[in-house]
Design a protein around this motif. Structure first.
Motif, PDB file in Angstrom:
ATOM      1  N   GLN A 204       0.824  -1.212   0.000  1.00  0.00           N
ATOM      2  CA  GLN A 204       0.000   0.000   0.000  1.00  0.00           C
ATOM      3  C   GLN A 204       0.859   1.262   0.000  1.00  0.00           C
ATOM      4  O   GLN A 204       0.558   2.224  -0.699  1.00  0.00           O
ATOM      5  N   LEU A 205       1.910   1.255   0.802  1.00  0.00           N
ATOM      6  CA  LEU A 205       2.807   2.410   0.835  1.00  0.00           C
ATOM      7  C   LEU A 205       3.477   2.605  -0.520  1.00  0.00           C
ATOM      8  O   LEU A 205       3.531   3.727  -1.051  1.00  0.00           O
ATOM      9  N   GLN A 206       3.955   1.506  -1.076  1.00  0.00           N
ATOM     10  CA  GLN A 206       4.628   1.601  -2.381  1.00  0.00           C
ATOM     11  C   GLN A 206       3.667   2.062  -3.476  1.00  0.00           C
ATOM     12  O   GLN A 206       3.969   2.989  -4.238  1.00  0.00           O
ATOM     13  N   SER A 207       2.480   1.460  -3.534  1.00  0.00           N
ATOM     14  CA  SER A 207       1.547   1.782  -4.619  1.00  0.00           C
ATOM     15  C   SER A 207       0.942   3.179  -4.448  1.00  0.00           C
ATOM     16  O   SER A 207       0.680   3.860  -5.449  1.00  0.00           O
ATOM     17  N   SER A 208       0.724   3.603  -3.208  1.00  0.00           N
ATOM     18  CA  SER A 208       0.126   4.930  -2.988  1.00  0.00           C
ATOM     19  C   SER A 208       1.042   6.032  -3.502  1.00  0.00           C
ATOM     20  O   SER A 208       0.601   6.947  -4.220  1.00  0.00           O
ATOM     21  N   VAL A 209       2.325   5.965  -3.117  1.00  0.00           N
ATOM     22  CA  VAL A 209       3.278   6.980  -3.577  1.00  0.00           C
ATOM     23  C   VAL A 209       3.486   6.859  -5.080  1.00  0.00           C
ATOM     24  O   VAL A 209       3.578   7.880  -5.789  1.00  0.00           O
ATOM     25  N   PHE A 210       3.537   5.640  -5.586  1.00  0.00           N
ATOM     26  CA  PHE A 210       3.706   5.422  -7.026  1.00  0.00           C
ATOM     27  C   PHE A 210       2.539   6.043  -7.792  1.00  0.00           C
ATOM     28  O   PHE A 210       2.736   6.757  -8.793  1.00  0.00           O
ATOM     29  N   ASP A 211       1.313   5.787  -7.346  1.00  0.00           N
ATOM     30  CA  ASP A 211       0.138   6.340  -8.017  1.00  0.00           C
ATOM     31  C   ASP A 211       0.102   7.868  -7.919  1.00  0.00           C
ATOM     32  O   ASP A 211      -0.297   8.556  -8.877  1.00  0.00           O
ATOM     33  N   MET A 212       0.515   8.383  -6.757  1.00  0.00           N
ATOM     34  CA  MET A 212       0.518   9.831  -6.577  1.00  0.00           C
ATOM     35  C   MET A 212       1.496  10.497  -7.553  1.00  0.00           C
ATOM     36  O   MET A 212       1.177  11.503  -8.198  1.00  0.00           O
ATOM     37  N   LEU A 213       2.708   9.927  -7.684  1.00  0.00           N
ATOM     38  CA  LEU A 213       3.696  10.474  -8.618  1.00  0.00           C
ATOM     39  C   LEU A 213       3.199  10.361 -10.057  1.00  0.00           C
ATOM     40  O   LEU A 213       3.413  11.269 -10.873  1.00  0.00           O
ATOM     41  N   ASN A 214       2.568   9.239 -10.364  1.00  0.00           N
ATOM     42  CA  ASN A 214       2.022   9.053 -11.710  1.00  0.00           C
ATOM     43  C   ASN A 214       0.958  10.104 -12.011  1.00  0.00           C
ATOM     44  O   ASN A 214       0.920  10.699 -13.103  1.00  0.00           O
ATOM     45  N   HIS A 215       0.066  10.297 -11.062  1.00  0.00           N
ATOM     46  CA  HIS A 215      -1.006  11.275 -11.267  1.00  0.00           C
ATOM     47  C   HIS A 215      -0.430  12.698 -11.376  1.00  0.00           C
ATOM     48  O   HIS A 215      -0.891  13.495 -12.206  1.00  0.00           O
ATOM     49  N   LEU A 216       0.587  12.988 -10.572  1.00  0.00           N
ATOM     50  CA  LEU A 216       1.223  14.299 -10.608  1.00  0.00           C
ATOM     51  C   LEU A 216       1.852  14.575 -11.968  1.00  0.00           C
ATOM     52  O   LEU A 216       1.707  15.672 -12.525  1.00  0.00           O
ATOM     53  N   LYS A 217       2.540  13.608 -12.528  1.00  0.00           N
ATOM     54  CA  LYS A 217       3.186  13.816 -13.824  1.00  0.00           C
ATOM     55  C   LYS A 217       2.135  13.978 -14.931  1.00  0.00           C
ATOM     56  O   LYS A 217       2.324  14.771 -15.869  1.00  0.00           O
ATOM     57  N   ASN A 218       1.006  13.250 -14.807  1.00  0.00           N
ATOM     58  CA  ASN A 218      -0.061  13.401 -15.792  1.00  0.00           C
ATOM     59  C   ASN A 218      -0.646  14.821 -15.748  1.00  0.00           C
ATOM     60  O   ASN A 218      -0.865  15.461 -16.793  1.00  0.00           O
ATOM     61  N   VAL A 219      -0.872  15.298 -14.520  1.00  0.00           N
ATOM     62  CA  VAL A 219      -1.441  16.644 -14.347  1.00  0.00           C
ATOM     63  C   VAL A 219      -0.476  17.713 -14.866  1.00  0.00           C
ATOM     64  O   VAL A 219      -0.873  18.643 -15.596  1.00  0.00           O
ATOM     65  N   LEU A 220       0.805  17.590 -14.496  1.00  0.00           N
ATOM     66  CA  LEU A 220       1.792  18.588 -14.919  1.00  0.00           C
ATOM     67  C   LEU A 220       1.956  18.599 -16.433  1.00  0.00           C
ATOM     68  O   LEU A 220       2.018  19.676 -17.053  1.00  0.00           O
ATOM     69  N   ALA A 221       2.028  17.393 -17.042  1.00  0.00           N
ATOM     70  CA  ALA A 221       2.198  17.324 -18.495  1.00  0.00           C
ATOM     71  C   ALA A 221       0.984  17.916 -19.203  1.00  0.00           C
ATOM     72  O   ALA A 221       1.119  18.676 -20.180  1.00  0.00           O
ATOM     73  N   THR A 222      -0.214  17.580 -18.713  1.00  0.00           N
ATOM     74  CA  THR A 222      -1.442  18.122 -19.321  1.00  0.00           C
ATOM     75  C   THR A 222      -1.530  19.637 -19.106  1.00  0.00           C
ATOM     76  O   THR A 222      -1.963  20.387 -20.000  1.00  0.00           O
ATOM     77  N   PHE A 223      -1.109  20.098 -17.924  1.00  0.00           N
ATOM     78  CA  PHE A 223      -1.125  21.527 -17.615  1.00  0.00           C
ATOM     79  C   PHE A 223      -0.199  22.292 -18.566  1.00  0.00           C
ATOM     80  O   PHE A 223      -0.575  23.348 -19.101  1.00  0.00           O
ATOM     81  N   LEU A 224       1.001  21.766 -18.803  1.00  0.00           N
ATOM     82  CA  LEU A 224       1.934  22.420 -19.729  1.00  0.00           C
ATOM     83  C   LEU A 224       1.352  22.469 -21.136  1.00  0.00           C
ATOM     84  O   LEU A 224       1.447  23.484 -21.834  1.00  0.00           O
ATOM     85  N   ALA A 225       0.763  21.324 -21.552  1.00  0.00           N
ATOM     86  CA  ALA A 225       0.172  21.278 -22.898  1.00  0.00           C
ATOM     87  C   ALA A 225      -0.982  22.278 -23.009  1.00  0.00           C
ATOM     88  O   ALA A 225      -1.159  22.935 -24.062  1.00  0.00           O
ATOM     89  N   ALA A 226      -1.773  22.416 -21.947  1.00  0.00           N
ATOM     90  CA  ALA A 226      -2.892  23.363 -21.956  1.00  0.00           C
ATOM     91  C   ALA A 226      -2.389  24.806 -22.071  1.00  0.00           C
ATOM     92  O   ALA A 226      -2.970  25.631 -22.795  1.00  0.00           O
ATOM     93  N   ILE A 227      -1.294  25.130 -21.351  1.00  0.00           N
ATOM     94  CA  ILE A 227      -0.707  26.486 -21.433  1.00  0.00           C
ATOM     95  C   ILE A 227      -0.260  26.764 -22.860  1.00  0.00           C
ATOM     96  O   ILE A 227      -0.532  27.847 -23.410  1.00  0.00           O
ATOM     97  N   TYR A 228       0.424  25.784 -23.495  1.00  0.00           N
ATOM     98  CA  TYR A 228       0.883  25.979 -24.875  1.00  0.00           C
ATOM     99  C   TYR A 228      -0.300  26.178 -25.819  1.00  0.00           C
ATOM    100  O   TYR A 228      -0.231  26.954 -26.766  1.00  0.00           O
ATOM    101  N   THR A 229      -1.391  25.484 -25.577  1.00  0.00           N
ATOM    102  CA  THR A 229      -2.578  25.609 -26.434  1.00  0.00           C
ATOM    103  C   THR A 229      -3.205  26.988 -26.282  1.00  0.00           C
ATOM    104  O   THR A 229      -3.595  27.624 -27.269  1.00  0.00           O
ATOM    105  N   VAL A 230      -3.297  27.438 -25.019  1.00  0.00           N
ATOM    106  CA  VAL A 230      -3.862  28.784 -24.764  1.00  0.00           C
ATOM    107  C   VAL A 230      -3.018  29.858 -25.426  1.00  0.00           C
ATOM    108  O   VAL A 230      -3.534  30.850 -25.991  1.00  0.00           O
ATOM    109  N   LYS A 231      -1.699  29.692 -25.386  1.00  0.00           N
ATOM    110  CA  LYS A 231      -0.797  30.671 -25.966  1.00  0.00           C
ATOM    111  C   LYS A 231      -0.677  30.533 -27.496  1.00  0.00           C
ATOM    112  O   LYS A 231      -0.012  31.346 -28.139  1.00  0.00           O
TER     113      LYS A 231
END
Length: 562
Positions: A219-246
């Motif tokens: 649980q400890l391993q998968s929770s942190v793993f999932d959190m990092l995965n979700h964070l990278k998805n959000v950051l990558a999508t956020f960057l792509a959204a900024i580029y689209t807006v600009k």
């Protein structure tokens, strides 16, 4: 499977470009015909992946089944080639647990390894596409991916240790269940059920604690793993959204990047699954290797029993020689069971071994059958060292009835003829007659084709012993070893079988362990064991007149009445 996985990977690579063109060239341009064409293309690719998945699963099952059979068959083949002494150091639950381990090896070979190869290929291809869209998004994604994979890899060593403990607890658990099921009669007779059940519950509690530790770690391993995965998805999508807006990126490219990021999560998770599967497979292979690396009974420099018949010796010198023989069970600190035994068992004669319980009679018989090797001294058959003779070849020439002889869950005929693929009807009839078991067989609905229950549970002790005697007679061996072979028989059956066997013994080397006078008194020689030593040797009348250990023994145990 390799080709199908490659085709599936190629299809996956085409989907983000279809999504991009659908938005930028179809929806933005309001081109309905292109939209329809691209959607049909997506549907076609989806159906292709479904068909590929069905065929791949079918192939995986087929290949997996073959691998399962091969691994278990090779394991059982090796186990059955090990010396008898090996089995006394292992629990049956341990063997069962090792057999179950093959599923993890099969999963690794058929599923995880191939899937991981193509997951890495797919992941690499998507990285190239992501780099094509924007290097910054790629860099953020790779860094966070490396962090999540590193975090998961850190836990593998701890998981390995816990996995080992879980294997031990499961082995003990299976052993406890097998013991309860096989000893249920004795447990009921002695009111032992509740104690054994509570002992099993204690084992379950230990297994539960191990599983809890594994769960917490996962649980400890998968929770942190999932959190990092979700964070990278959000950051990558956020960057792509900024580029689209600009205006640096089109809406289609944004959706394509989102699709790629979603598709790349599976390969990363697959990589972690691969590491776990690899670790499990390695542990399982190590457990199987413990058996695989154990020395077999058969050695390449050993000879067959036929060489013992080639020895040119006077008739009176032919036989089995035991010189300065000593043996102990367990480690060097254990007491000797047999001490400095010097014996000659003449060929073609009947030798009876008698002695009080615990004097070493059965152990001596097991040494003659190469179940164990002496700790000191030697055994020779016609001057050929027993340790230089193939165990299988030796036992092919021996007919044996042990105290705890085993009855297979098979027909009476198969229990008597054992490995003989085409039973000899005449030999079978002769064996049944000599063992005085014909009347019992004829009373059964299917005669000799009647199937006996597991371990002979639905027949009496006397019937079991007669079947075991018939099995030994059917082999028509040169050497006959009987360990209390008629102890469960009534006086009438014993008399009939004894009379029948007297003729059968002619020209054979016979060793009999017995307590009954009727079995001993006609032997060509009698060996008396006491506390692991030979204290007297001779024939019946001679030893009775001597009034030594044999006299006292038969007076007390053989019902001589003197």
């Amino acid at each position: 499977m390799f080709l199908l996985l490659l085709m599936g990977s190629c299809i996956s690579l085409g989907l983000p470009f279809l999504t991009k063109n659908l938005i930028d060239k179809g929806v933005s341009a309001k081109n309905l015909s292109l939209i329809s064409l691209l959607l049909l293309a997506q549907l076609g690719l989806f159906l292709g992946t479904v068909v590929i998945g069905i065929i791949r699963n079918w192939l995986t099952l087929r290949v997996g089944a073959r691998i399962n059979i091969t691994i278990i068959s090779d394991y059982l083949k090796k186990v059955l080639q090990l010396p008898v002494r090996f089995f006394e150091t292992k629990m049956m639950g341990d063997f069962n647990q090792r057999i179950q381990d093959h599923e993890r090896i099969e999963s690794f070979l058929t599923s995880q390894s191939l899937l991981t190869v193509f997951s890495i290929l797919t992941f690499s291809a998507f990285l190239v596409v992501l780099c094509y869209y924007d290097f910054t998004i790629l860099l953020v994604y790779v860094l966070l991916t490396m962090m999540s994979v590193g975090w998961s890899y850190y836990f593998l060593r701890k998981r390995r240790i816990l996995n080992y403990y879980r294997f031990q607890r499961r082995s003990e658990n299976q052993e406890a269940v097998l013991e309860m099921l096989s000893g249920v009669t004795e447990m009921k007779l002695n009111g032992f059920e509740n104690f054994k059940r509570r002992r099993w519950e204690q084992l379950q509690e230990k297994l539960f604690q191990i599983n809890m530790r594994i769960l917490k770690q996962d649980q400890l391993q998968s929770s942190v793993f999932d959190m990092l995965n979700h964070l990278k998805n959000v950051l990558a999508t956020f960057l792509a959204a900024i580029y689209t807006v600009k205006g640096a990126m089109t809406l289609g490219e944004l959706l394509s990047v989102s699709f790629i990021i979603g598709q790349m999560n599976a390969p990363v998770s697959q990589l972690i699954t691969f590491f776990r599967s690899l670790q499990d497979a390695k542990l399982s292979l190590e457990r199987l290797a413990e058996v695989e690396q154990h020395p077999e009974e058969w050695q390449p420099d050993q000879i067959g029993m036929e060489h013992t018949y080639e020895a040119v010796l006077p008739e009176e010198e032919r036989g089995i020689y035991l010189s300065d023989l000593s043996f102990r069970y367990g480690s060097a600190a254990s007491p000797l069971v047999l001490k400095d035994i010097n014996l000659f068992i003449p060929e073609g004669k009947v030798t009876a071994i008698v002695g009080a319980s615990g004097s070493g009679k059965t152990t001596l018989l097991k040494l003659l059958l190469k179940f164990y090797a002496p700790v000191k001294g030697n055994i020779h058959i016609n001057h050929c060292n027993l340790q230089d003779i193939e165990s299988a070849s030796l036992r092919d020439h021996c007919g044996v009835v042990m105290q705890d002889g085993f009855i297979y869950s098979d027909t009476i005929e198969r229990n008597i003829v054992t490995a003989d693929e085409k039973p000899d009807a005449q030999r079978f009839a002769n064996a049944v007659r000599m063992a005085n078991v014909k009347e019992f067989i004829q009373s059964l609905p299917l005669k000799e084709k009647t199937k006996i229950g597991a371990a002979g549970n639905n027949i009496s002790g006397g019937q079991k012993q007669r079947i075991l005697i018939a099995r030994a007679v059917y082999k028509n061996p040169d050497y006959v070893f009987l360990d209390e072979a008629t102890s469960a028989l009534d006086a009438e059956n014993e008399r009939v079988i004894h009379d029948n066997l007297t003729g059968f013994f002619q020209g054979k080397t016979v060793v009999i362990i017995a307590h009954r006078l009727s079995t001993v008194k006609n032997a060509d020689q009698v060996i008396v064991l006491k506390n692991g030593r030979v204290v007297e040797q001779g024939y019946h009348q001679q030893l009775v007149q001597h009034k030594g250990e044999y006299f006292n023994l038969i007076k007390n145990q053989l019902e001589l009445g003197v």
